[in-house]
Design a protein around this motif. Sequence first.
Motif, short mmCIF file in Angstrom:
data_model
loop_
_atom_site.label_atom_id
_atom_site.label_comp_id
_atom_site.label_asym_id
_atom_site.label_seq_id
_atom_site.Cartn_x
_atom_site.Cartn_y
_atom_site.Cartn_z
N ALA A 141 0.70 4.06 -2.98
CA ALA A 141 0.49 5.48 -2.69
C ALA A 141 1.62 6.32 -3.28
O ALA A 141 1.38 7.40 -3.84
N GLU A 174 0.82 -1.21 0.00
CA GLU A 174 0.00 0.00 0.00
C GLU A 174 0.85 1.26 0.00
O GLU A 174 0.52 2.24 -0.67
N ARG A 181 1.04 6.60 -7.01
CA ARG A 181 -0.03 7.58 -7.30
C ARG A 181 0.49 9.00 -7.15
O ARG A 181 0.21 9.87 -7.99
N GLU A 182 1.25 9.25 -6.10
CA GLU A 182 1.80 10.59 -5.87
C GLU A 182 2.77 10.98 -6.99
O GLU A 182 2.77 12.13 -7.45
#
Length: 194
Positions: free
Chosen positions: A139, A135, A142-143
């Motif tokens: 993340a 996870e 995505r960032e």
Amino acid sequence: MSYAETPAGSGTPPGGLDGALLKSLFAQSAVGLFVLDPQLRLVRANSLVEGVGTGEYIGLPFTVAFRLDDPQGSEQLLERVLAGGGPVREHLVRGRLRRIPGDRTFLVSAYRLDGPDGPDGPALGLLSAVVDVTERERARARETALAAVRDAVGGSLDVATTCRAFIDALVPGFADLAVIEVVDEVLRGADPPV
């Protein structure tokens, strides 16, 4: 005094501290712990990962027990630790677990278990600590994608150029394919219908 020795009157039998330490570590650790023999077969594991700690994979080479994206590279890394090349700390490894669907990302640390002759003698095996950071890595991806879009998009008022910049920012770092559907009127410069 070494950690294996116990002072008189401590209430802990000599050598009992080692056993208690291992038992507590394997029962209560918040990370996956795996012990491999010198042939890189799984000898012991805690039950943090379903199925592994139960003994189902004990005796199997780690490349059979775990489906890694780069099993040969991981094996070479562990062999280097076994040969005395020093520990590996926080190395990212990608793969899949047999009972958990989907790709996973693990942060792996591996340490050589020295025999009675110490670092100059043959290794007894390896201890590996494994943390699932799937996870966290998702993340981060995505960032990174959002940052790439912020940097690439908006430099032009031309719709086609903006769409191309958006796709270039996302593919292949975040997605394998991107499609942008634009209403025909917008491409001709007209206001889109409601």
